[in-house]
Write an enzyme that holds these catalytic residues in place. Structure first.
Site, PDB file in Angstrom:
ATOM      1  N   ASP A  84       1.096  -1.172  -0.079  1.00 27.56           N
ATOM      2  CA  ASP A  84      -0.018   0.180   0.316  1.00 27.56           C
ATOM      3  C   ASP A  84       1.007   0.887   0.054  1.00 27.56           C
ATOM      4  OD1 ASP A  84      -2.070   2.025   0.265  1.00 27.56           O
ATOM      5  OD2 ASP A  84      -1.881   1.596   2.288  1.00 27.56           O
ATOM      6  N   HIS A  85       0.243   2.124  -0.857  1.00 25.07           N
ATOM      7  CA  HIS A  85       1.300   3.032  -1.305  1.00 25.07           C
ATOM      8  C   HIS A  85       2.731   3.307  -1.041  1.00 25.07           C
ATOM      9  CE1 HIS A  85      -2.045   6.588  -1.218  1.00 25.07           C
ATOM     10  NE2 HIS A  85      -2.297   5.738  -0.297  1.00 25.07           N
ATOM     11  N   GLU A 135      -1.673   5.565  -8.734  1.00 28.51           N
ATOM     12  CA  GLU A 135      -2.254   6.533  -8.118  1.00 28.51           C
ATOM     13  C   GLU A 135      -1.411   7.891  -8.743  1.00 28.51           C
ATOM     14  OE1 GLU A 135      -2.196   9.387  -4.484  1.00 28.51           O
ATOM     15  OE2 GLU A 135      -1.955   6.999  -3.573  1.00 28.51           O
ATOM     16  N   HIS A 177      -6.768  10.330   3.558  1.00 29.05           N
ATOM     17  CA  HIS A 177      -6.446   8.872   5.049  1.00 29.05           C
ATOM     18  C   HIS A 177      -6.815  10.144   6.561  1.00 29.05           C
ATOM     19  CE1 HIS A 177      -3.430   8.373   1.812  1.00 29.05           C
ATOM     20  NE2 HIS A 177      -4.242   7.123   1.649  1.00 29.05           N
TER      21      HIS A 177
END
Length: 287
Positions: A84-85, A135, A177
């Site tokens: 993730d990210h 992204e 977030h």
């Protein structure tokens, strides 16, 4: 059943439902999510941030734990182990560690650099049978040291990244977030619709799933979001349930201090929250 996330998200996009990505932070988190997904016959993505991976002993430890638990619990629903990210170097670390899916988050970079590194990583990931998320338009808040305001993505840039062959795309549409502020304006559905018009049947990803009203989540799914990320909400319910156990003095009753007992209420709270989200996203029974 460990798989990459491509097929489950293609099915979600075609079927107009969402697959949950639930971030894991320890063994209890992982077991709770896997068991709930199995009970609800739902495909699931286990998200691992760089910070959580480091906390759990490294990406190799995480991949080994998930794969062993998947086997020992007899999990038959599709499960993806997803970075993730991830920054550029994290992607290669997770590929080596045995993840089945990666995310390269180049949204904070100049677009040309995001494009170039995504191009490279798509080639590498697909060559090894992994799925890859990219992204465009940084998600608001702070994630692993990267802070952004939550700007909306440029639909034309989204198309350029999508055309590289990424399997699913995270595009900023005003999402954040962590806990949303009281003055949050909500998701930009005009932006989402414009991005979907440019990217066609590309599964889109909604980060920052905690705190978005249910009706907005459902509308986002109806407009092409096929993956919704949840982390903070599980952390909140885990902490609240654990706090209640301690404040009620249950840790002082018998062997209530046993970590398995101390963590049990929080683990159950995660299971309840994951089940709630799976129903909201519409992925129950879709495995």
């Amino acid at each position: 059943m460990i798989v990459n996330a491509t097929e489950m998200l293609k099915k979600a996009e075609a079927g107009h439902y969402g697959v949950g990505q639930f971030n894991i932070n320890n063994l209890e988190w992982t077991k709770a999510i896997l068991e709930t997904a199995q009970e609800m016959k739902a495909p699931v993505i286990l998200g691992v941030s760089a910070g959580a991976g480091k906390y759990m002993g490294g990406f190799e430890v995480v991949a080994a734990m998930v794969r062993a638990m998947d086997k020992s619990l007899g999990i038959t629903v599709p499960v993806a182990i997803h970075l993730d990210h991830g920054q550029y170097e994290h992607c290669y670390q997770c590929i080596k560690a045995g993840f089945s899916s990666i995310m390269f988050d180049g949204s904070h970079l100049p677009f040309e650099e995001n494009y170039a590194k995504t191009t490279e990583l798509v080639h590498v990931a697909h060559g090894l049978g992994l799925s890859i998320e990219a992204e465009v338009g940084a998600i608001g808040g702070t994630e692993d040291g990267v802070t952004a305001a939550g700007e909306c993505a440029d639909p034309d840039e989204c198309k350029k990244i999508a055309d590289l062959g990424v399997d699913f795309l995270a595009a900023g549409i005003g999402n954040i977030h962590g806990i949303y502020p009281a003055d949050w304006k909500g998701l930009s559905f005009d932006t989402l619709a414009a991005i979907k018009a440019k990217t066609g049947d590309m599964p889109l990803v909604l980060h920052g799933g905690t705190g978005i009203p249910d009706d907005q989540v459902k509308k986002a799914v109806s407009l092409g979001v096929s993956k919704i990320n949840v982390n903070t909400e599980c952390q909140l319910v885990f902490t609240a349930a654990t706090r209640k156990y301690i404040e009620d003095g249950k840790d002082k009753q018998g062997k209530g201090y046993d970590p398995r007992k101390v963590l049990a209420p929080g683990t159950q709270a995660i299971k309840d929250k994951v089940a709630e989200k799976i129903r909201l996203f519409g992925s129950d029974g879709k495995a």
